[in-house]
Design an enzyme around this catalytic site. Structure first.
Site, PDB file in Angstrom:
ATOM      1  N   HIS A 106       0.840  -1.191   0.000  1.00 53.98           N
ATOM      2  CA  HIS A 106       0.000   0.000   0.000  1.00 53.98           C
ATOM      3  C   HIS A 106       0.878   1.245   0.000  1.00 53.98           C
ATOM      4  CE1 HIS A 106       0.627  -0.678   4.375  1.00 53.98           C
ATOM      5  NE2 HIS A 106       0.689   0.654   4.411  1.00 53.98           N
ATOM      6  N   ALA A 107       0.234   2.362  -0.210  1.00 50.21           N
ATOM      7  CA  ALA A 107       0.868   3.683  -0.084  1.00 50.21           C
ATOM      8  C   ALA A 107      -0.070   4.538   0.757  1.00 50.21           C
ATOM      9  CB  ALA A 107       1.079   4.314  -1.462  1.00 50.21           C
TER      10      ALA A 107
END
Length: 133
Positions: free
Chosen positions: A50-51
């Site tokens: 994820h970011a």
């Protein structure tokens, strides 16, 4: 430009042992709002993927090791975290993955914001689109 921004944490101590101090706006480049750690990760399991839209983090393996992969949508780099005196600064809008955890790995993460699910980007295709804007 490298995505890998390592931070050295000089050990303090004497013949009794060592100590590393992590301080907001000193060794950590932001005010710390949240601290968590990952441990007990099974062999072959990867984490992250994820970011964050705004969140900034510093990760350090206080024991053991893991391989960090960072990706800004254009460049992808990796580095081993394998020392309690070395951390990695993870900027916002950087996709990150953690792989190859040792059995004894404890990955400590310091964050500049409280948990907010809406800050997460969990789909890589969506991340790439947002990163290219």
């Amino acid at each position: 430009m490298s995505l890998i921004q390592l931070i050295s944490f000089p050990p303090l101590g004497d013949d009794r042992g060592s100590l590393v101090a992590l301080e907001s706006q000193q060794s950590i480049p932001f005010d710390i709002k949240r601290v968590y750690y990952i441990f007990g990760t099974q062999q072959g399991v990867a984490r992250g993927f994820h970011a964050h839209r705004q969140l900034k983090q510093v990760a350090v393996c206080v024991t053991g090791r893991c391989r960090m992969v960072l990706d800004d949508g254009e460049f992808r780099e990796e580095v081993w975290l394998d020392s309690a005196t070395k951390g990695i600064f993870i900027e916002d809008m950087v996709w990150h993955e953690m792989h190859d955890f040792s059995d004894d790995c404890v990955l400590l993460v310091l964050a500049n914001q409280l948990y907010d699910e809406s800050d997460y980007i969990r789909d890589y295709t969506n991340f790439k689109e947002l990163a290219s804007d």
